[in-house]
Write a protein that holds these residues in place. Sequence first.
Motif, mmCIF file in Angstrom:
data_model
loop_
_atom_site.group_PDB
_atom_site.id
_atom_site.type_symbol
_atom_site.label_atom_id
_atom_site.label_comp_id
_atom_site.label_asym_id
_atom_site.label_seq_id
_atom_site.Cartn_x
_atom_site.Cartn_y
_atom_site.Cartn_z
ATOM 1 N N ALA A 1 7.827 3.317 4.640
ATOM 2 C CA ALA A 1 9.544 2.860 3.302
ATOM 3 C C ALA A 1 10.097 2.321 3.126
ATOM 4 C CB ALA A 1 10.392 4.303 4.209
ATOM 5 N N LEU A 2 10.027 1.369 3.992
ATOM 6 C CA LEU A 2 10.676 -0.893 3.835
ATOM 7 C C LEU A 2 9.519 -1.024 3.317
ATOM 8 C CD1 LEU A 2 10.051 -1.401 8.045
ATOM 9 C CD2 LEU A 2 12.344 -0.870 6.254
ATOM 10 N N ASN A 3 8.506 -0.425 3.479
ATOM 11 C CA ASN A 3 7.335 -1.434 2.021
ATOM 12 C C ASN A 3 8.229 -1.179 0.788
ATOM 13 O OD1 ASN A 3 5.998 -2.974 4.200
ATOM 14 N ND2 ASN A 3 4.307 -1.326 3.410
ATOM 15 N N ARG A 4 8.120 0.603 0.225
ATOM 16 C CA ARG A 4 9.341 0.356 -0.482
ATOM 17 C C ARG A 4 10.388 0.187 -1.656
ATOM 18 N NH1 ARG A 4 7.092 5.962 1.130
ATOM 19 N NH2 ARG A 4 9.479 5.540 1.761
ATOM 20 N N VAL A 5 10.946 0.208 -0.031
ATOM 21 C CA VAL A 5 12.508 -0.385 -1.061
ATOM 22 C C VAL A 5 12.390 -2.047 -0.038
ATOM 23 C CG1 VAL A 5 14.433 -1.355 0.443
ATOM 24 C CG2 VAL A 5 13.570 1.178 0.786
ATOM 25 N N LEU A 6 11.386 -3.190 0.071
ATOM 26 C CA LEU A 6 11.181 -4.665 0.380
ATOM 27 C C LEU A 6 10.353 -4.839 -0.859
ATOM 28 C CD1 LEU A 6 11.672 -5.192 4.285
ATOM 29 C CD2 LEU A 6 13.922 -5.005 2.330
ATOM 30 N N GLY A 7 10.171 -4.306 -1.768
ATOM 31 C CA GLY A 7 8.993 -4.485 -3.007
ATOM 32 C C GLY A 7 7.668 -4.084 -2.174
ATOM 33 N N ARG A 8 7.646 -4.584 -0.882
ATOM 34 C CA ARG A 8 6.000 -5.216 -0.411
ATOM 35 C C ARG A 8 4.789 -4.302 -1.019
ATOM 36 N NH1 ARG A 8 7.678 -5.262 5.689
ATOM 37 N NH2 ARG A 8 9.682 -7.021 5.646
ATOM 38 N N VAL A 9 4.163 -5.454 -1.559
ATOM 39 C CA VAL A 9 2.523 -4.317 -1.706
ATOM 40 C C VAL A 9 1.293 -4.727 -0.551
ATOM 41 C CG1 VAL A 9 1.058 -4.313 -3.261
ATOM 42 C CG2 VAL A 9 3.249 -4.715 -3.915
ATOM 43 N N HIS A 10 0.821 -3.377 -0.362
ATOM 44 C CA HIS A 10 -0.506 -3.982 0.350
ATOM 45 C C HIS A 10 -1.850 -2.203 -0.360
ATOM 46 C CE1 HIS A 10 2.415 -3.946 3.886
ATOM 47 N NE2 HIS A 10 1.776 -5.259 4.362
ATOM 48 N N SER B 1 5.849 5.984 12.510
ATOM 49 C CA SER B 1 5.738 4.593 13.053
ATOM 50 C C SER B 1 5.271 3.924 11.245
ATOM 51 C CB SER B 1 4.867 3.596 13.203
ATOM 52 O OG SER B 1 5.162 2.157 13.487
ATOM 53 N N ASP B 2 4.475 4.751 10.887
ATOM 54 C CA ASP B 2 3.593 4.897 9.716
ATOM 55 C C ASP B 2 4.138 5.181 8.275
ATOM 56 O OD1 ASP B 2 1.406 3.908 10.937
ATOM 57 O OD2 ASP B 2 0.134 5.758 9.995
ATOM 58 N N GLU B 3 5.420 5.964 8.390
ATOM 59 C CA GLU B 3 6.234 6.642 7.219
ATOM 60 C C GLU B 3 7.437 5.339 7.249
ATOM 61 O OE1 GLU B 3 9.309 10.319 6.598
ATOM 62 O OE2 GLU B 3 7.314 11.319 8.130
ATOM 63 N N VAL B 4 7.498 5.197 8.426
ATOM 64 C CA VAL B 4 9.028 3.866 8.655
ATOM 65 C C VAL B 4 8.539 2.294 7.871
ATOM 66 C CG1 VAL B 4 10.267 2.260 9.781
ATOM 67 C CG2 VAL B 4 10.521 5.431 9.992
ATOM 68 N N GLU B 5 7.333 1.890 8.175
ATOM 69 C CA GLU B 5 7.098 1.097 7.867
ATOM 70 C C GLU B 5 6.114 1.462 5.590
ATOM 71 O OE1 GLU B 5 2.442 -1.964 7.764
ATOM 72 O OE2 GLU B 5 2.726 0.045 9.313
#
Length: 107
Positions: free
Chosen positions: A98-107, A92-96
């Motif tokens: 990857a989605l953050n990288r693809v969607l350009g989200r910064v955490h 779940s953490d790995e998928v999150e």
Amino acid sequence: MPCFSCGARQTDPIRGASPWKRGVRGETQVLVCPDCQRTHDLDLDTCSSCGSVSLICRLGEVECRSCGSVRPARADERACAAGAPGLSKELSDEVEAALNRVLGRVH
């Protein structure tokens, strides 16, 4: 989903059927990589009718691909779709991430 035995990740096959096999272990659907398939002691669940390890787990039941026997999954075990033990949070953490990288989200 990674190989339940060694943790290797499945890659897209070049063409044709995947060399990875499905199995059931502790009422949980698992994948087995080609290298681990050569190991004879995978400790997979077996069919109570014919002894085969060619089982699939879906929607609360376990079906034998060899003889067609179907039985309800034991309610006291993990659900069939839960994945390999101990990997669900990690995946779940790995998928999150990857989605953050693809969607350009910064955490």
